[in-house]
Design an enzyme around this catalytic site. Structure first.
Site, PDB file in Angstrom:
ATOM      1  N   GLU A  51     -12.629 -14.852  11.629  1.00  0.00           N
ATOM      2  CA  GLU A  51     -12.500 -14.238  10.493  1.00  0.00           C
ATOM      3  C   GLU A  51     -12.460 -15.283   9.226  1.00  0.00           C
ATOM      4  O   GLU A  51     -11.100 -15.325   8.660  1.00  0.00           O
ATOM      5  CB  GLU A  51     -11.606 -13.039  10.373  1.00  0.00           C
ATOM      6  N   ARG A  58       0.752  -1.182  -0.075  1.00  0.00           N
ATOM      7  CA  ARG A  58       0.050  -0.019   0.098  1.00  0.00           C
ATOM      8  C   ARG A  58       0.924   1.229  -0.003  1.00  0.00           C
ATOM      9  O   ARG A  58       0.580   2.235  -0.558  1.00  0.00           O
ATOM     10  CB  ARG A  58      -1.019   0.040   1.178  1.00  0.00           C
ATOM     11  N   LYS A 111     -16.094 -12.292  12.171  1.00  0.00           N
ATOM     12  CA  LYS A 111     -15.848 -11.278  10.905  1.00  0.00           C
ATOM     13  C   LYS A 111     -15.858 -11.843   9.677  1.00  0.00           C
ATOM     14  O   LYS A 111     -15.037 -12.537   9.267  1.00  0.00           O
ATOM     15  CB  LYS A 111     -14.369 -10.538  11.527  1.00  0.00           C
ATOM     16  N   SER A 131     -13.830  -5.080   5.029  1.00  0.00           N
ATOM     17  CA  SER A 131     -14.370  -4.470   3.941  1.00  0.00           C
ATOM     18  C   SER A 131     -14.036  -5.034   2.581  1.00  0.00           C
ATOM     19  O   SER A 131     -14.435  -5.032   1.824  1.00  0.00           O
ATOM     20  CB  SER A 131     -13.920  -3.108   4.073  1.00  0.00           C
ATOM     21  N   GLY A 132     -12.751  -5.640   2.545  1.00  0.00           N
ATOM     22  CA  GLY A 132     -12.547  -6.762   1.711  1.00  0.00           C
ATOM     23  C   GLY A 132     -11.865  -5.851   0.509  1.00  0.00           C
ATOM     24  O   GLY A 132     -12.028  -6.661  -0.767  1.00  0.00           O
ATOM     25  N   GLY A 133     -11.899  -4.593   0.341  1.00  0.00           N
ATOM     26  CA  GLY A 133     -11.457  -3.907  -0.891  1.00  0.00           C
ATOM     27  C   GLY A 133     -12.742  -3.187  -1.431  1.00  0.00           C
ATOM     28  O   GLY A 133     -12.405  -2.697  -2.543  1.00  0.00           O
ATOM     29  N   ARG A 157      -9.071  -1.304   5.135  1.00  0.00           N
ATOM     30  CA  ARG A 157      -9.057  -0.396   3.984  1.00  0.00           C
ATOM     31  C   ARG A 157     -10.256   0.588   3.738  1.00  0.00           C
ATOM     32  O   ARG A 157     -10.098   1.820   3.646  1.00  0.00           O
ATOM     33  CB  ARG A 157      -8.965  -1.091   2.590  1.00  0.00           C
TER      34      ARG A 157
HETATM   35  P1  13P Z   1     -10.142  -4.886   5.102  1.00  0.00           P
HETATM   36  O1  13P Z   1     -11.495  -4.202   5.694  1.00  0.00           O
HETATM   37  O2  13P Z   1      -9.310  -4.135   4.485  1.00  0.00           O
HETATM   38  O3  13P Z   1     -10.695  -5.939   4.147  1.00  0.00           O
HETATM   39  O4  13P Z   1      -9.447  -5.755   5.844  1.00  0.00           O
HETATM   40  C1  13P Z   1     -10.038  -6.132   7.267  1.00  0.00           C
HETATM   41  C2  13P Z   1      -8.921  -7.257   7.899  1.00  0.00           C
HETATM   42  O5  13P Z   1      -8.750  -7.150   9.085  1.00  0.00           O
HETATM   43  C3  13P Z   1      -8.401  -8.208   6.780  1.00  0.00           C
HETATM   44  O6  13P Z   1      -7.981  -9.180   7.904  1.00  0.00           O
END
Ligand code: 13P
Length: 342
Positions: A177, A33, A219, A261-263, A294
């Site tokens: 998660e 990033r 999560k 959020s996953g992108g 993100r």
């Molecule tokens: P993002 O919200 O960017 O997907 O990251 C969450 C996270 O903790 C990934 O393990």
């Protein structure tokens, strides 16, 4: 196991419509990033960026807990205050990512297994002693032709459950998660089918490994069409599909669900979370919140660009995104918030 203590921490993490801030990127992810923005990929740049985050004024108004990384939990502000103390003093509960990353799963081309169980009991004891109150482990599930396989889903679910049991033994709340990735051409329906299968397998394993559901947070990914799928459903359709799936597979004993959020673009993630809470609040047995990296950090990182002069503006952007997501938990987010910056 102190069940009351675990339940208390889990409930506090989702109380008052607040959410979690994931700031636990590995050095490799952080560098990727940084590289995109021309920020030096050094330990000092990583430290300075994390200092920007933990010293953001008013962050605790929207953020209940922050997930740190092994390097970060040992770092300090320029004035010598450990980050973990700065967070706790601000009223933000410190947590720690404890998995060692997703590696190729032997025998299953294209699929991943998350590693990190070896020595985990000892690492958890150290983090708990340092002041962490919760932990995170991310499993990665890829959608593609003929994948995910039950072999991959089962192996990841078992690792998540063993991690969760070890966390509870150590007095840490496990954030469980299982992430079904957005990459690919798959449809919303395919993501729904895979997400439900993964979550069913995960909860079976949590039961088998005697994990106390009242003392965890889930999560998951939102149920979304693949990034390259030509059909992209509306915010309301995504909200309906996601919550309908979760109602089918997540037991009511779980105190909270905090999405990754996953992108997704930051504003879209807020809008989708908002729609879920507007449309389903009265029917959900668990709090429905966020644990974004993100979708909270990216606008701030874009502004910072590694420059001291941009710190204050970046902190405003960070705090704004956190506030938008808190509003989304209440069903009070609207695109007007983006214009006023409040
Ligand atoms: P993002 O919200 O960017 O997907 O990251 C969450 C996270 O903790 C990934 O393990």
């Amino acid at each position: 196991m102190n069940t009351e203590k675990l339940e208390g921490i889990a409930r506090k993490l989702v109380a008052d419509d607040k959410g979690l801030l994931a700031m636990d990127e590995s050095n490799a992810t952080c560098h990727k990033r940084f590289a995109k923005l021309g920020i030096p990929q050094t330990e000092e740049a990583r430290r300075a960026y994390r200092e920007l985050i933990v010293t953001t004024p008013g962050l605790a108004e929207s953020i209940s807990g922050a997930i740190l990384y092994d390097e970060t939990i040992r770092q300090q502000k320029k004035d010598g205050t450990p980050f973990i103390k700065a967070l706790a003093d601000a009223g933000i509960i410190p947590g720690i990512k404890v998995d060692m990353g997703a590696k190729d799963l032997a025998g299953y081309p294209g699929e991943k297994i998350t590693e990190g169980l070896d020595g985990l009991r000892e690492r958890l004891a150290e983090y708990a002693q340092m002041g962490a109150r919760f932990a995170k482990w991310r499993a990665v599930i890829v959608i593609g032709d003929d994948i995910p396989t039950q072999g991959c889903i089962g192996a990841n679910a078992q690792a998540l459950a063993r991690y969760a049991a070890l966390c509870q033994e150590a007095g840490l709340v496990p954030i469980v998660e299982p992430e079904v990735l957005m990459d690919g051409e798959h449809t919303l329906e395919r993501c729904r089918e895979v997400t439900e299968k993964v979550l069913r397998t995960v909860f079976n394993q949590l039961y088998t490994q005697r994990v106390m559901l009242e003392g965890i947070l889930l999560k998951p990914n939102m149920v979304l069409p693949g990034l390259s799928c030509p059909q992209q459903e509306s915010v309301d359709e995504v909200a309906d599909t996601t919550v309908t799936s979760l109602l089918r597979v997540v037991p009511a004993a779980v105190p909270g669900i905090a999405f990754l959020s996953g992108g997704q673009p930051a504003e879209l993630a807020s809008a989708r979370l908002n729609a879920m809470n507007v449309r389903f609040k009265a029917r959900m047995p668990w709090a429905l919140g966020f644990s974004f990296s993100r979708a909270i950090q990216q606008p701030a990182l874009d502004i910072w660009q590694g420059k001291e002069a941009n710190v204050s503006a970046a902190q405003k952007a960070l705090s704004h995104r956190a506030a938008c997501n808190r509003a989304a938990r209440r069903g009070k987010y609207s695109s007007a918030m983006e214009k006023t910056g409040v």
